[in-house]
Scaffold this motif. Structure first.
Motif, PDB file in Angstrom:
ATOM      1  N   PRO A 204       0.827  -1.208   0.000  1.00 51.55           N
ATOM      2  CA  PRO A 204       0.000   0.000   0.000  1.00 51.55           C
ATOM      3  C   PRO A 204       0.865   1.263   0.000  1.00 51.55           C
ATOM      4  O   PRO A 204       1.901   1.309   0.659  1.00 51.55           O
ATOM      5  CB  PRO A 204      -0.794  -0.105   1.302  1.00 51.55           C
ATOM      6  N   ALA A 205       0.437   2.239  -0.749  1.00 54.27           N
ATOM      7  CA  ALA A 205       1.176   3.504  -0.807  1.00 54.27           C
ATOM      8  C   ALA A 205       1.225   4.133   0.581  1.00 54.27           C
ATOM      9  O   ALA A 205       0.236   4.161   1.301  1.00 54.27           O
ATOM     10  CB  ALA A 205       0.517   4.452  -1.794  1.00 54.27           C
ATOM     11  N   GLY A 206       2.406   4.608   0.981  1.00 52.15           N
ATOM     12  CA  GLY A 206       2.563   5.269   2.273  1.00 52.15           C
ATOM     13  C   GLY A 206       2.713   4.323   3.439  1.00 52.15           C
ATOM     14  O   GLY A 206       2.760   4.750   4.587  1.00 52.15           O
ATOM     15  N   GLN A 207       2.787   3.017   3.197  1.00 51.60           N
ATOM     16  CA  GLN A 207       2.944   2.039   4.266  1.00 51.60           C
ATOM     17  C   GLN A 207       4.123   1.140   3.949  1.00 51.60           C
ATOM     18  O   GLN A 207       4.455   0.932   2.788  1.00 51.60           O
ATOM     19  CB  GLN A 207       1.687   1.181   4.423  1.00 51.60           C
ATOM     20  N   ARG A 208       4.736   0.578   4.981  1.00 47.41           N
ATOM     21  CA  ARG A 208       5.853  -0.323   4.735  1.00 47.41           C
ATOM     22  C   ARG A 208       5.313  -1.679   4.307  1.00 47.41           C
ATOM     23  O   ARG A 208       4.218  -2.076   4.681  1.00 47.41           O
ATOM     24  CB  ARG A 208       6.752  -0.445   5.951  1.00 47.41           C
ATOM     25  N   CYS A 209       6.091  -2.366   3.517  1.00 47.05           N
ATOM     26  CA  CYS A 209       5.737  -3.706   3.063  1.00 47.05           C
ATOM     27  C   CYS A 209       5.874  -4.676   4.230  1.00 47.05           C
ATOM     28  O   CYS A 209       6.665  -4.449   5.162  1.00 47.05           O
ATOM     29  CB  CYS A 209       6.663  -4.107   1.916  1.00 47.05           C
ATOM     30  N   LEU A 210       5.133  -5.757   4.178  1.00 44.06           N
ATOM     31  CA  LEU A 210       5.210  -6.747   5.250  1.00 44.06           C
ATOM     32  C   LEU A 210       6.577  -7.413   5.343  1.00 44.06           C
ATOM     33  O   LEU A 210       6.938  -7.952   6.385  1.00 44.06           O
ATOM     34  CB  LEU A 210       4.135  -7.809   5.057  1.00 44.06           C
ATOM     35  N   CYS A 211       7.361  -7.368   4.252  1.00 39.27           N
ATOM     36  CA  CYS A 211       8.697  -7.977   4.299  1.00 39.27           C
ATOM     37  C   CYS A 211       9.707  -7.078   5.013  1.00 39.27           C
ATOM     38  O   CYS A 211      10.787  -7.518   5.356  1.00 39.27           O
ATOM     39  CB  CYS A 211       9.195  -8.289   2.888  1.00 39.27           C
ATOM     40  N   SER A 212       9.369  -5.814   5.246  1.00 40.68           N
ATOM     41  CA  SER A 212      10.286  -4.881   5.909  1.00 40.68           C
ATOM     42  C   SER A 212      10.357  -5.163   7.398  1.00 40.68           C
ATOM     43  O   SER A 212       9.333  -5.401   8.033  1.00 40.68           O
ATOM     44  CB  SER A 212       9.820  -3.430   5.727  1.00 40.68           C
ATOM     45  N   PRO A 213      11.555  -5.127   7.972  1.00 43.15           N
ATOM     46  CA  PRO A 213      11.670  -5.301   9.415  1.00 43.15           C
ATOM     47  C   PRO A 213      10.916  -4.198  10.156  1.00 43.15           C
ATOM     48  O   PRO A 213      10.787  -3.077   9.667  1.00 43.15           O
ATOM     49  CB  PRO A 213      13.174  -5.196   9.678  1.00 43.15           C
ATOM     50  N   ALA A 214      10.417  -4.525  11.331  1.00 47.83           N
ATOM     51  CA  ALA A 214       9.600  -3.580  12.089  1.00 47.83           C
ATOM     52  C   ALA A 214      10.372  -2.346  12.526  1.00 47.83           C
ATOM     53  O   ALA A 214       9.789  -1.299  12.768  1.00 47.83           O
ATOM     54  CB  ALA A 214       9.012  -4.269  13.320  1.00 47.83           C
ATOM     55  N   TRP A 215      11.709  -2.436  12.630  1.00 43.80           N
ATOM     56  CA  TRP A 215      12.484  -1.303  13.124  1.00 43.80           C
ATOM     57  C   TRP A 215      12.777  -0.278  12.037  1.00 43.80           C
ATOM     58  O   TRP A 215      13.332   0.755  12.302  1.00 43.80           O
ATOM     59  CB  TRP A 215      13.779  -1.756  13.785  1.00 43.80           C
ATOM     60  N   THR A 216      12.425  -0.551  10.784  1.00 43.69           N
ATOM     61  CA  THR A 216      12.648   0.430   9.727  1.00 43.69           C
ATOM     62  C   THR A 216      11.443   1.344   9.619  1.00 43.69           C
ATOM     63  O   THR A 216      10.340   0.988  10.009  1.00 43.69           O
ATOM     64  CB  THR A 216      12.885  -0.233   8.357  1.00 43.69           C
ATOM     65  N   GLY A 217      11.646   2.505   9.070  1.00 41.57           N
ATOM     66  CA  GLY A 217      10.553   3.430   8.839  1.00 41.57           C
ATOM     67  C   GLY A 217       9.703   2.969   7.671  1.00 41.57           C
ATOM     68  O   GLY A 217       9.979   1.961   7.033  1.00 41.57           O
ATOM     69  N   HIS A 218       8.665   3.729   7.359  1.00 37.69           N
ATOM     70  CA  HIS A 218       7.757   3.308   6.294  1.00 37.69           C
ATOM     71  C   HIS A 218       8.429   3.299   4.928  1.00 37.69           C
ATOM     72  O   HIS A 218       8.001   2.618   4.025  1.00 37.69           O
ATOM     73  CB  HIS A 218       6.514   4.188   6.264  1.00 37.69           C
ATOM     74  N   ASN A 219       9.503   4.028   4.767  1.00 36.82           N
ATOM     75  CA  ASN A 219      10.192   4.061   3.471  1.00 36.82           C
ATOM     76  C   ASN A 219      11.482   3.237   3.475  1.00 36.82           C
ATOM     77  O   ASN A 219      12.254   3.308   2.539  1.00 36.82           O
ATOM     78  CB  ASN A 219      10.499   5.507   3.071  1.00 36.82           C
ATOM     79  N   GLY A 220      11.722   2.448   4.533  1.00 42.51           N
ATOM     80  CA  GLY A 220      12.898   1.598   4.591  1.00 42.51           C
ATOM     81  C   GLY A 220      14.140   2.255   5.155  1.00 42.51           C
ATOM     82  O   GLY A 220      15.149   1.616   5.351  1.00 42.51           O
ATOM     83  N   TYR A 221      14.107   3.547   5.465  1.00 35.12           N
ATOM     84  CA  TYR A 221      15.272   4.258   5.985  1.00 35.12           C
ATOM     85  C   TYR A 221      15.531   3.849   7.418  1.00 35.12           C
ATOM     86  O   TYR A 221      14.630   3.848   8.245  1.00 35.12           O
ATOM     87  CB  TYR A 221      15.047   5.769   5.906  1.00 35.12           C
ATOM     88  N   THR A 222      16.753   3.442   7.699  1.00 33.41           N
ATOM     89  CA  THR A 222      17.101   2.993   9.048  1.00 33.41           C
ATOM     90  C   THR A 222      17.879   4.033   9.828  1.00 33.41           C
ATOM     91  O   THR A 222      18.276   3.788  10.956  1.00 33.41           O
ATOM     92  CB  THR A 222      17.926   1.697   8.991  1.00 33.41           C
ATOM     93  N   GLY A 223      18.139   5.177   9.240  1.00 32.54           N
ATOM     94  CA  GLY A 223      18.806   6.247   9.953  1.00 32.54           C
ATOM     95  C   GLY A 223      20.305   6.127   9.995  1.00 32.54           C
ATOM     96  O   GLY A 223      20.935   6.597  10.928  1.00 32.54           O
ATOM     97  N   SER A 224      20.918   5.464   9.020  1.00 31.94           N
ATOM     98  CA  SER A 224      22.364   5.305   9.051  1.00 31.94           C
ATOM     99  C   SER A 224      23.072   6.651   8.938  1.00 31.94           C
ATOM    100  O   SER A 224      24.024   6.917   9.641  1.00 31.94           O
ATOM    101  CB  SER A 224      22.837   4.370   7.949  1.00 31.94           C
ATOM    102  N   GLY A 225      22.616   7.514   8.044  1.00 32.39           N
ATOM    103  CA  GLY A 225      23.149   8.865   7.944  1.00 32.39           C
ATOM    104  C   GLY A 225      24.659   8.925   7.879  1.00 32.39           C
ATOM    105  O   GLY A 225      25.283   9.689   8.611  1.00 32.39           O
ATOM    106  N   SER A 226      25.278   8.135   7.032  1.00 36.90           N
ATOM    107  CA  SER A 226      26.732   8.098   6.931  1.00 36.90           C
ATOM    108  C   SER A 226      27.279   9.489   6.609  1.00 36.90           C
ATOM    109  O   SER A 226      26.837  10.153   5.694  1.00 36.90           O
ATOM    110  CB  SER A 226      27.148   7.111   5.847  1.00 36.90           C
ATOM    111  N   THR A 227      28.249   9.890   7.411  1.00 36.78           N
ATOM    112  CA  THR A 227      28.894  11.184   7.214  1.00 36.78           C
ATOM    113  C   THR A 227      30.393  10.962   7.033  1.00 36.78           C
ATOM    114  O   THR A 227      30.914   9.872   7.305  1.00 36.78           O
ATOM    115  CB  THR A 227      28.685  12.100   8.435  1.00 36.78           C
ATOM    116  N   ARG A 228      31.081  11.969   6.598  1.00 29.06           N
ATOM    117  CA  ARG A 228      32.534  11.865   6.449  1.00 29.06           C
ATOM    118  C   ARG A 228      33.178  11.558   7.802  1.00 29.06           C
ATOM    119  O   ARG A 228      34.097  10.748   7.893  1.00 29.06           O
ATOM    120  CB  ARG A 228      33.100  13.156   5.875  1.00 29.06           C
TER     121      ARG A 228
END
Length: 109
Positions: A17-41
């Motif tokens: 469904p649009a705007g919702q995470r897929c059932l295959c996505s782990p519960a700790w990820t956001g609705h768009n799959g972003y896990t917050g890694s935010g790699s910086t230099r």
């Protein structure tokens, strides 16, 4: 007002469904799959230094080559992202095991 059409999941290639995470996505990820890694230099430099200083997995029973740097206390649990004492060099299997253990504890704990 029209509804958005379902989207194609990038992981399992099924519709979700649009705007919702897929059932295959782990519960700790956001609705768009972003896990917050935010790699910086700064993080990449610290990671490279940690792997150079501790090239062997730091799990007590493992002697494999370390390829990952993990936070001992997760950043989400008030761990300091750039504190050297909060970092551990791990091999990929140990890193995956630690990550899954923490995720299951957060989900069911």
């Amino acid at each position: 007002m029209p509804n958005r059409p379902p989207r194609l999941c990038s992981r399992c290639r099924r519709t979700a469904p649009a705007g919702q995470r897929c059932l295959c996505s782990p519960a700790w990820t956001g609705h768009n799959g972003y896990t917050g890694s935010g790699s910086t230099r700064r993080w990449r430099t610290l990671r490279a230094a940690k792997l150079a200083a501790d090239p062997i997995c730091e799990r007590p029973t493992c002697r494999a080559l370390a390829t990952e740097v993990d936070h001992i206390t997760p950043v989400s649990a008030e761990g300091d992202r750039y504190d050297w004492a909060n970092l551990a060099s791990l091999c990929s299997p140990c890193h995956l095991d630690k990550t899954l253990t923490e995720a299951l504890a957060a989900r069911w704990g």
